[in-house]
Design an enzyme around this catalytic site. Sequence first.
Site, short mmCIF file in Angstrom:
data_model
loop_
_atom_site.label_atom_id
_atom_site.label_comp_id
_atom_site.label_asym_id
_atom_site.label_seq_id
_atom_site.Cartn_x
_atom_site.Cartn_y
_atom_site.Cartn_z
N HIS A 84 90.27 43.60 40.50
CA HIS A 84 90.35 43.11 41.88
C HIS A 84 89.95 41.63 41.93
O HIS A 84 88.87 41.28 41.44
CB HIS A 84 89.41 43.91 42.79
CG HIS A 84 89.77 45.36 42.89
ND1 HIS A 84 89.48 46.26 41.88
CD2 HIS A 84 90.40 46.06 43.88
CE1 HIS A 84 89.91 47.47 42.25
NE2 HIS A 84 90.48 47.36 43.44
N ASP A 136 94.16 43.69 42.58
CA ASP A 136 94.31 44.10 43.97
C ASP A 136 93.43 43.26 44.90
O ASP A 136 92.40 42.72 44.49
CB ASP A 136 93.90 45.57 44.14
CG ASP A 136 94.87 46.54 43.50
OD1 ASP A 136 95.85 46.10 42.88
OD2 ASP A 136 94.62 47.76 43.61
#
Length: 204
Positions: free
Chosen positions: A171, A32
């Site tokens: 991430h 992400d």
Amino acid sequence: MYFRPPKFITKLFPGFIWSFPEETDSVFLTFDDGPNPEVTPWVLEQLRKYNAKATFFCLGKNVEMYPETFKMILDEGHAVGNHTYSHQKGWSMSVGGYIQDVDLADTFIHSTLLRPPYGRIKPSQAKVLAERYKIIMWDTLSRDYSRTLSRRGCVNNVIKVLRPGAIIVFHDSFKAEKNLRYALPRVLDYIQNVKGYRMRSIEY
């Protein structure tokens, strides 16, 4: 301490994808908040070493700023998804405002996959978006973004609960970089060489 969504949350949103329990030999890595011109290329290099495919839930504003890095993800054969344009928390926004932010991101990303930032989305927002997007959540959160979590703790958050069909969140961001650079190679090695699972992108 790892985070897996409680069952009452998953029951509130039965149309969301939390995992792929029918899978017997695959897991699904997701990243992400990118693309990031310093972190994302390194992630792609690590994935390449293990012949792993992943899904990158990108911020529209980052794709707009770093189109070359976004193109690298696509050129490597990974899937991409929408993570809103500006990392909005749906709980604090109107339906119209949130949809507008998602749609703005789609002008750069062009994907039918959507992951709400923080997992925070109102049922009213989800109802509208589910007509055009497959909403992808997770069942294994590495918490690589945490400033208080040790690098080893980030690894343990994944490997201690790893199971076939898991959707795992990392991430590719500056905030997560320290933990990510330690954890990702070790998790990739564990998935492939200890558990023997394939690492696949999410496709719909």
